[in-house]
Design a protein around this motif. Structure first.
Motif, PDB file in Angstrom:
ATOM      1  N   PRO A  92     -15.324 -27.546  61.703  1.00  0.00           N
ATOM      2  CA  PRO A  92     -13.919 -27.685  61.316  1.00  0.00           C
ATOM      3  C   PRO A  92     -13.217 -28.784  62.124  1.00  0.00           C
ATOM      4  CG  PRO A  92     -14.458 -25.396  61.793  1.00  0.00           C
ATOM      5  CD  PRO A  92     -15.613 -26.229  62.244  1.00  0.00           C
ATOM      6  N   GLU A  93     -12.245 -29.425  61.512  1.00  0.00           N
ATOM      7  CA  GLU A  93     -11.473 -30.456  62.183  1.00  0.00           C
ATOM      8  C   GLU A  93     -10.819 -29.857  63.431  1.00  0.00           C
ATOM      9  OE1 GLU A  93      -8.227 -33.933  61.190  1.00  0.00           O
ATOM     10  OE2 GLU A  93      -8.930 -32.617  59.591  1.00  0.00           O
ATOM     11  N   GLY A  94     -10.884 -30.619  64.521  1.00  0.00           N
ATOM     12  CA  GLY A  94     -10.301 -30.155  65.779  1.00  0.00           C
ATOM     13  C   GLY A  94     -11.284 -29.382  66.643  1.00  0.00           C
ATOM     14  N   GLN A  95     -12.441 -29.013  66.119  1.00  0.00           N
ATOM     15  CA  GLN A  95     -13.440 -28.271  66.885  1.00  0.00           C
ATOM     16  C   GLN A  95     -14.458 -29.241  67.474  1.00  0.00           C
ATOM     17  OE1 GLN A  95     -13.596 -24.790  67.339  1.00  0.00           O
ATOM     18  NE2 GLN A  95     -11.524 -24.999  66.585  1.00  0.00           N
ATOM     19  N   SER A  96     -15.190 -28.786  68.483  1.00  0.00           N
ATOM     20  CA  SER A  96     -16.233 -29.607  69.082  1.00  0.00           C
ATOM     21  C   SER A  96     -17.437 -28.734  69.419  1.00  0.00           C
ATOM     22  CB  SER A  96     -15.720 -30.321  70.330  1.00  0.00           C
ATOM     23  OG  SER A  96     -15.390 -29.390  71.322  1.00  0.00           O
ATOM     24  N   VAL A  97     -18.571 -29.388  69.587  1.00  0.00           N
ATOM     25  CA  VAL A  97     -19.806 -28.733  70.010  1.00  0.00           C
ATOM     26  C   VAL A  97     -20.406 -29.587  71.128  1.00  0.00           C
ATOM     27  CG1 VAL A  97     -20.299 -27.654  67.784  1.00  0.00           C
ATOM     28  CG2 VAL A  97     -21.212 -29.917  68.284  1.00  0.00           C
ATOM     29  N   THR A  98     -21.358 -29.032  71.868  1.00  0.00           N
ATOM     30  CA  THR A  98     -22.035 -29.779  72.925  1.00  0.00           C
ATOM     31  C   THR A  98     -23.493 -29.979  72.520  1.00  0.00           C
ATOM     32  OG1 THR A  98     -20.567 -28.870  74.588  1.00  0.00           O
ATOM     33  CG2 THR A  98     -22.627 -29.810  75.367  1.00  0.00           C
ATOM     34  N   VAL A  99     -23.929 -31.248  72.523  1.00  0.00           N
ATOM     35  CA  VAL A  99     -25.310 -31.601  72.196  1.00  0.00           C
ATOM     36  C   VAL A  99     -25.849 -32.447  73.338  1.00  0.00           C
ATOM     37  CG1 VAL A  99     -26.820 -32.814  70.585  1.00  0.00           C
ATOM     38  CG2 VAL A  99     -24.847 -31.554  69.720  1.00  0.00           C
ATOM     39  N   LEU A 104     -19.236 -33.222  71.355  1.00  0.00           N
ATOM     40  CA  LEU A 104     -19.063 -33.957  70.105  1.00  0.00           C
ATOM     41  C   LEU A 104     -17.947 -33.300  69.316  1.00  0.00           C
ATOM     42  CD1 LEU A 104     -22.818 -34.375  69.095  1.00  0.00           C
ATOM     43  CD2 LEU A 104     -21.366 -36.001  70.312  1.00  0.00           C
ATOM     44  N   SER A 105     -17.044 -34.116  68.784  1.00  0.00           N
ATOM     45  CA  SER A 105     -15.904 -33.616  68.036  1.00  0.00           C
ATOM     46  C   SER A 105     -16.085 -33.874  66.557  1.00  0.00           C
ATOM     47  CB  SER A 105     -14.621 -34.303  68.512  1.00  0.00           C
ATOM     48  OG  SER A 105     -14.432 -34.072  69.881  1.00  0.00           O
ATOM     49  N   PHE A 106     -15.230 -33.251  65.752  1.00  0.00           N
ATOM     50  CA  PHE A 106     -15.206 -33.489  64.313  1.00  0.00           C
ATOM     51  C   PHE A 106     -15.115 -34.992  64.070  1.00  0.00           C
ATOM     52  CE2 PHE A 106     -12.725 -34.398  60.539  1.00  0.00           C
ATOM     53  CZ  PHE A 106     -13.337 -33.639  59.568  1.00  0.00           C
ATOM     54  N   GLY A 107     -15.922 -35.534  63.145  1.00  0.00           N
ATOM     55  CA  GLY A 107     -15.882 -36.956  62.800  1.00  0.00           C
ATOM     56  C   GLY A 107     -16.971 -37.732  63.514  1.00  0.00           C
ATOM     57  N   ALA A 108     -16.767 -39.029  63.670  1.00  0.00           N
ATOM     58  CA  ALA A 108     -17.758 -39.905  64.285  1.00  0.00           C
ATOM     59  C   ALA A 108     -17.616 -39.900  65.795  1.00  0.00           C
ATOM     60  CB  ALA A 108     -17.612 -41.329  63.755  1.00  0.00           C
TER      61      ALA A 108
END
Length: 113
Positions: A92-99, A104-108
């Motif tokens: 979802p927009e505004g969310q992030s994950v860790t890789v 990493l955030s929504f988008g590029a």
């Protein structure tokens, strides 16, 4: 270029063979699979017109790129990049994950490695 989906590497592409470079005084140039430049011959009536020595031309391209950097152009032949289909659920927009320890955030997201 690496494409991650749901924290998993979904695709990886070497973009160098897909790059096109425009330098003042030379035709557009590209790169082969070994990252050697191809094309980019001198344009008629340019300072490099009539020069056949590859080493001299390489030096002239570099010099022209430095002198006229604001006129240089780079593009990627994106139509040659096979992108995987997106898998649900999407971030979802505004969310992030860790890789790999990177958020990493929504988008590029752009990183230099």
């Amino acid at each position: 270029m690496r494409i991650y989906q749901q924290g998993i590497l979904a695709a990886e592409h070497d973009l160098i063979p897909l790059l096109r470079l425009r330098i003042r005084g030379f035709a557009e140039m590209g790169f082969d699979d070994d990252h050697d430049h191809v094309e980019g011959d001198p344009e008629p009536d340019s300072d490099a017109d009539g020069i056949d020595d590859p080493e001299v031309l390489t030096d002239m391209r570099a010099e022209a790129l430095l002198e006229h950097h604001s006129e240089a152009g780079v593009r990627v032949e994106w139509s040659r990049v096979l992108l995987p289909a997106l898998r649900e659920p999407l971030l979802p927009e505004g969310q992030s994950v860790t890789v790999d320890g990177r958020p990493l955030s929504f988008g590029a997201n752009w990183f230099q490695g």
